[in-house]
Design a protein around this motif. Structure first.
Motif, PDB file in Angstrom:
ATOM      1  N   ASP A 115       0.836  -1.201   0.000  1.00 40.29           N
ATOM      2  CA  ASP A 115       0.000   0.000   0.000  1.00 40.29           C
ATOM      3  C   ASP A 115       0.869   1.249   0.000  1.00 40.29           C
ATOM      4  OD1 ASP A 115      -2.315  -1.445  -0.004  1.00 40.29           O
ATOM      5  OD2 ASP A 115      -2.800  -1.130   2.107  1.00 40.29           O
ATOM      6  N   LEU A 116       0.485   2.231  -0.805  1.00 39.94           N
ATOM      7  CA  LEU A 116       1.181   3.504  -0.880  1.00 39.94           C
ATOM      8  C   LEU A 116       0.557   4.461   0.128  1.00 39.94           C
ATOM      9  CD1 LEU A 116       1.563   3.851  -4.754  1.00 39.94           C
ATOM     10  CD2 LEU A 116       3.091   2.771  -3.096  1.00 39.94           C
ATOM     11  N   ASN A 129       5.859   3.404   0.809  1.00 36.10           N
ATOM     12  CA  ASN A 129       5.003   2.225   0.687  1.00 36.10           C
ATOM     13  C   ASN A 129       5.268   1.282   1.850  1.00 36.10           C
ATOM     14  OD1 ASN A 129       7.562   1.647  -0.999  1.00 36.10           O
ATOM     15  ND2 ASN A 129       6.700  -0.392  -0.650  1.00 36.10           N
ATOM     16  N   THR A 131       6.175  -1.960   3.533  1.00 41.50           N
ATOM     17  CA  THR A 131       6.972  -3.124   3.144  1.00 41.50           C
ATOM     18  C   THR A 131       6.776  -4.304   4.088  1.00 41.50           C
ATOM     19  OG1 THR A 131       8.860  -2.230   4.380  1.00 41.50           O
ATOM     20  CG2 THR A 131       8.725  -1.708   2.027  1.00 41.50           C
ATOM     21  N   SER A 164      -1.929   7.459  -0.072  1.00 40.86           N
ATOM     22  CA  SER A 164      -1.289   8.414  -0.969  1.00 40.86           C
ATOM     23  C   SER A 164      -2.256   8.828  -2.070  1.00 40.86           C
ATOM     24  CB  SER A 164      -0.034   7.803  -1.606  1.00 40.86           C
ATOM     25  OG  SER A 164       1.020   7.720  -0.686  1.00 40.86           O
ATOM     26  N   CYS A 177      -2.202   3.665  -6.009  1.00 38.75           N
ATOM     27  CA  CYS A 177      -2.245   2.438  -5.227  1.00 38.75           C
ATOM     28  C   CYS A 177      -1.706   1.291  -6.053  1.00 38.75           C
ATOM     29  CB  CYS A 177      -3.661   2.138  -4.751  1.00 38.75           C
ATOM     30  SG  CYS A 177      -4.842   1.917  -6.085  1.00 38.75           S
ATOM     31  N   GLN A 178      -1.460   0.207  -5.363  1.00 34.99           N
ATOM     32  CA  GLN A 178      -1.052  -1.028  -6.006  1.00 34.99           C
ATOM     33  C   GLN A 178      -2.143  -2.062  -5.795  1.00 34.99           C
ATOM     34  OE1 GLN A 178       3.597  -1.531  -5.928  1.00 34.99           O
ATOM     35  NE2 GLN A 178       2.839  -1.407  -3.852  1.00 34.99           N
ATOM     36  N   PRO A 212       6.342   2.774  -6.631  1.00 27.53           N
ATOM     37  CA  PRO A 212       6.030   3.903  -5.739  1.00 27.53           C
ATOM     38  C   PRO A 212       5.361   5.029  -6.481  1.00 27.53           C
ATOM     39  CG  PRO A 212       8.266   3.096  -5.375  1.00 27.53           C
ATOM     40  CD  PRO A 212       7.755   2.422  -6.603  1.00 27.53           C
ATOM     41  N   CYS A 213       4.542   5.775  -5.794  1.00 22.60           N
ATOM     42  CA  CYS A 213       3.737   6.793  -6.438  1.00 22.60           C
ATOM     43  C   CYS A 213       4.601   7.882  -7.075  1.00 22.60           C
ATOM     44  CB  CYS A 213       2.783   7.431  -5.431  1.00 22.60           C
ATOM     45  SG  CYS A 213       3.489   7.740  -3.809  1.00 22.60           S
TER      46      CYS A 213
END
Length: 217
Positions: A115-116, A129, A131, A164, A177-178, A212-213
């Motif tokens: 998650d960002l 993010n 980890t 984010s 987002c991822q 990453p954003c």
């Protein structure tokens, strides 16, 4: 860029970022005290209200991070000022649709690796993010690498993070987002739309990214 009408005005609460070493990737909460134009560039005089002892500081609307991301003559400029972050609601405690008068972030408070997030620390927000989830409502967050961040890893409390978001003149707020292995959806943005006498909520679609954003801090 210089010919666009900006959404900011004197007195607005905004967030401004820094590329100063030691604070790269940090978004600070500010109030606009003055807007001028110098050599064709918009300059904002800002009050950093989480730092009441600091003097007012000026910042250009666009800046190139150092070292630049692109080693060419066409350097990519990053937006340095954006509106204040939208209000956050838990999806289980959302107000009625008719009560939304501005863009809002809807979350379920269940965080996952990848998650960002923005991490609140030292009076500003840092983009990174997750980890690792550590238990006891804590996680490990890796900040964005230089030149857009400081790149370190920290153990943080989840109560100090928010999703984010990205903001641009063209699109306004969008989600960064991822998509995890479980396919869990990202946080959502809710936006009120007025069409004649009807006031509906428009669900904005998240943008899925694999890293990453970019350009957020």
């Amino acid at each position: 860029m210089g010919g666009r009408n900006l959404p900011f005005k004197v007195g607005d609460l905004v967030e401004a970022r820094s590329f100063q070493i030691g604070f790269r990737g940090a978004w600070f909460r500010c109030k606009i005290r003055e807007i001028t134009k110098r050599q064709g560039r918009h300059v904002h005089l800002l009050e950093y209200y989480d730092f009441p002892d600091e003097k007012l500081k000026t910042i250009r609307l666009y800046q190139v991070p150092y070292p630049p991301l692109l080693r060419t003559r066409d350097k990519h400029k990053e937006l340095m000022v954006r509106p204040q972050y939208p209000p956050i609601y838990n999806e289980k405690q959302m107000p009625n649709a008719s009560e939304f008068s501005e863009v809002a972030v809807i979350v379920d408070n269940s965080w996952k690796v990848g998650d960002l997030v923005d991490w609140w620390s030292d009076g500003c927000y840092w983009c990174g993010n997750i980890t690792q989830l550590l238990g006891d409502d804590k996680a490990q967050v890796e900040l964005k690498p230089p030149p857009l961040g400081e790149g370190q890893t920290y153990d943080v409390f989840l109560k100090d993070v928010r999703p984010s978001l990205d903001w641009s003149l063209e699109r306004g707020w969008t989600i960064l987002c991822q998509e995890g292995e479980s396919g869990r959806p990202c946080p959502r943005l809710m936006k009120p739309i007025n069409q004649g006498m009807i006031n509906n909520l428009d669900l904005l679609t998240p943008k899925f990214r694999e890293g990453p954003c970019p350009g957020f801090m």
